[in-house]
Design a protein around this motif. Structure first.
Motif, mmCIF file in Angstrom:
data_model
loop_
_atom_site.group_PDB
_atom_site.id
_atom_site.type_symbol
_atom_site.label_atom_id
_atom_site.label_comp_id
_atom_site.label_asym_id
_atom_site.label_seq_id
_atom_site.Cartn_x
_atom_site.Cartn_y
_atom_site.Cartn_z
ATOM 1 N N ASP A 73 0.996 -1.264 -0.058
ATOM 2 C CA ASP A 73 -0.121 -0.031 0.180
ATOM 3 C C ASP A 73 1.021 1.293 -0.051
ATOM 4 O O ASP A 73 1.985 1.224 0.583
ATOM 5 N N MET A 74 0.252 2.430 -0.682
ATOM 6 C CA MET A 74 1.044 3.607 -0.808
ATOM 7 C C MET A 74 0.769 4.747 0.191
ATOM 8 O O MET A 74 1.736 5.688 0.040
ATOM 9 N N ASP A 75 -0.472 5.033 0.468
ATOM 10 C CA ASP A 75 -0.720 6.116 1.113
ATOM 11 C C ASP A 75 -0.554 6.421 2.193
ATOM 12 O O ASP A 75 -0.163 5.608 3.149
ATOM 13 N N ALA A 76 -0.330 7.774 2.899
ATOM 14 C CA ALA A 76 -0.286 8.349 4.141
ATOM 15 C C ALA A 76 -1.407 8.640 4.866
ATOM 16 O O ALA A 76 -2.341 8.854 4.217
ATOM 17 N N GLY A 92 3.253 2.570 8.201
ATOM 18 C CA GLY A 92 4.254 1.756 7.896
ATOM 19 C C GLY A 92 4.251 1.361 6.102
ATOM 20 O O GLY A 92 5.069 0.388 5.618
ATOM 21 N N HIS A 93 3.616 2.034 5.440
ATOM 22 C CA HIS A 93 2.997 1.822 3.754
ATOM 23 C C HIS A 93 4.673 2.030 3.304
ATOM 24 O O HIS A 93 5.117 1.440 2.336
ATOM 25 N N ILE A 122 2.133 -5.152 -7.051
ATOM 26 C CA ILE A 122 1.066 -4.325 -7.012
ATOM 27 C C ILE A 122 1.188 -3.252 -5.888
ATOM 28 O O ILE A 122 1.272 -3.309 -4.790
ATOM 29 N N PHE A 123 1.443 -1.782 -6.410
ATOM 30 C CA PHE A 123 1.835 -0.747 -5.488
ATOM 31 C C PHE A 123 0.351 -0.229 -5.579
ATOM 32 O O PHE A 123 -0.153 0.383 -6.437
ATOM 33 N N PHE A 149 0.123 -12.156 -1.887
ATOM 34 C CA PHE A 149 0.721 -11.981 -0.505
ATOM 35 C C PHE A 149 0.837 -10.538 -0.085
ATOM 36 O O PHE A 149 1.402 -9.761 -1.079
ATOM 37 N N GLY A 150 0.535 -10.224 0.954
ATOM 38 C CA GLY A 150 0.535 -8.715 1.478
ATOM 39 C C GLY A 150 1.776 -8.684 2.647
ATOM 40 O O GLY A 150 1.785 -9.691 3.080
ATOM 41 N N VAL A 151 1.954 -7.610 3.230
ATOM 42 C CA VAL A 151 2.669 -7.528 4.404
ATOM 43 C C VAL A 151 2.262 -6.138 5.147
ATOM 44 O O VAL A 151 1.756 -5.273 4.603
#
Length: 375
Positions: A73-76, A92-93, A122-123, A149-151
């Motif tokens: 994931d990218m956003d803040a 933590g992105h 995938i971002f 898979f994600g983290v």
């Protein structure tokens, strides 16, 4: 002693992403930055004309071998930091993106692997508002994917530093926002209106009477209540409220939503007023595939050690990652929880963690690739 180039590049990448946070659906600079690195590493890159986010395919997607995807994931978040309101990476992105780029760079070190593997990076934008994963699904990014898979970094109270869990069992989260609609009246004439504060207070209290299966975690509470204005001699006829709902399973969330709507309808009848729903949205609970969890468990055990491989983590938090599995039930998916000495907590404006954990994440996801393709 001079750092090796890979390590130096990872830390430099994290520092850049951390210092350039962008809000949901506004991750334009982040998209461009990631796209540049994906192209340099030899990926086939896809961006979108109508939203942020970027996809990079590494390897041979025409073969009959499994197709896997790693999601970051990218956003803040928008937070007050040191007295200044600004975008802030407190979830933590920035680390998640760095981990996935690190995995790509590890794989790219071995060009002979490109014919044997098919890895999609995938971002994803807009995780914090719960709509980014759905946008990616609508754009077909997982149609041909077999494994996903994600983290996510974990607080130190959930997963110790140096440890990891092969599955995060997020609960479902939901928000119902609504307006109480009425007319203001003079403070001396309460009989001429219905006090929106009275109605809202009744709703707050009535929510406490919702009782569901106590063996499944859940909660419901008002998290926004805005009524009245500068003049204190006016009885407010209008108010805006928001209700936060949590349930560990999707099934219980549906029951909880029905109960909340029943409470609002009962308040309308009791006070003979109008309540208008302005927002009704949420995130589904985790649906972890046992095959994906088994692969993640094996990779963690090999990289960190069996004694540092924790069981699946049950948490009341949410993540829109799980929309991928709901929208494509055949995909084999799990999200890995990474211990990193994170404190004081996720979404805290001063959140910190041990950056050394980024390298653990890179090793785990690289090992997942090796496990699936037996390389």
């Amino acid at each position: 002693m001079e750092q090796d180039p890979f390590r130096r590049n990872i830390l430099k990448t994290f520092d850049y992403l951390h210092s350039h946070p962008e809000l949901s659906w506004e991750e334009k600079n982040t998209t461009d930055y990631i796209r540049m690195h994906l192209e340099k590493a030899g990926c086939i890159v896809r961006t979108f004309s109508d939203c942020t986010g970027v996809i990079g395919d590494f390897g041979n997607f025409n073969g009959d071998h499994p197709k896997i995807a790693f999601r970051a994931d990218m956003d803040a978040l928008w937070q007050e930091v040191n007295g200044i309101s600004q975008p802030n990476h407190s979830c933590g992105h920035d680390a998640h993106m760095t981990i996935m780029l690190g995995v790509l760079w590890k794989l790219a070190e071995n060009p002979e692997l490109k014919d044997k593997i098919a890895v999609r990076f995938i971002f994803q934008p807009a995780e914090e508002v719960g709509s980014g994963a759905l946008a990616m699904v609508e754009r077909g990014v997982i149609e041909t994917i077999d494994y996903l898979f994600g983290v996510h970094l974990r607080p130190k109270a959930e997963t110790p530093n140096g440890f990891a869990t092969p599955a995060i069992l997020h609960g479902a989260t939901w928000t119902v926002e609504f307006d109480i609609l009425g007319e203001d009246a003079h403070g001396a004439r309460p009989h001429l209106t219905k006090n929106a504060i009275d109605i809202g207070t009744h709703i707050v209290t009535a929510l406490y009477t919702i009782h569901l299966d106590p063996t499944v975690p859940y909660s419901v509470k008002v998290t926004k209540f805005q009524a009245g204005g500068f003049s204190t001699n006016i009885i407010p006829g209008q108010a805006s409220l928001a209700i936060d709902l949590r349930a560990q399973t999707n099934e219980l969330m549906e029951v909880l939503r029905v109960k909340v709507y029943g409470t609002l309808q009962a308040a309308e009848q009791l006070f003979d007023t109008e309540i208008a729903i302005t927002n009704d949205y949420g995130i589904v609970a985790a649906k972890v595939h046992p095959d994906a969890e088994k692969i993640a468990h094996k990779a963690i055990a090999k990289t960190l050690g069996v004694k540092k491989t924790n069981p699946p983590l049950l948490t009341p938090g949410g993540d829109d990652f799980h929309f991928y599995t709901i929208k494509k039930p055949t995909i084999k998916a799990t999200m890995i929880g990474l211990g990193c000495d994170l404190e004081p907590g996720l979404h805290h404006p001063d959140m910190t963690f041990d950056k050394e954990a980024i390298f653990n994440g890179i090793d785990i996801f690289t090992e997942i690739t090796r496990t699936i393709y037996d390389i």
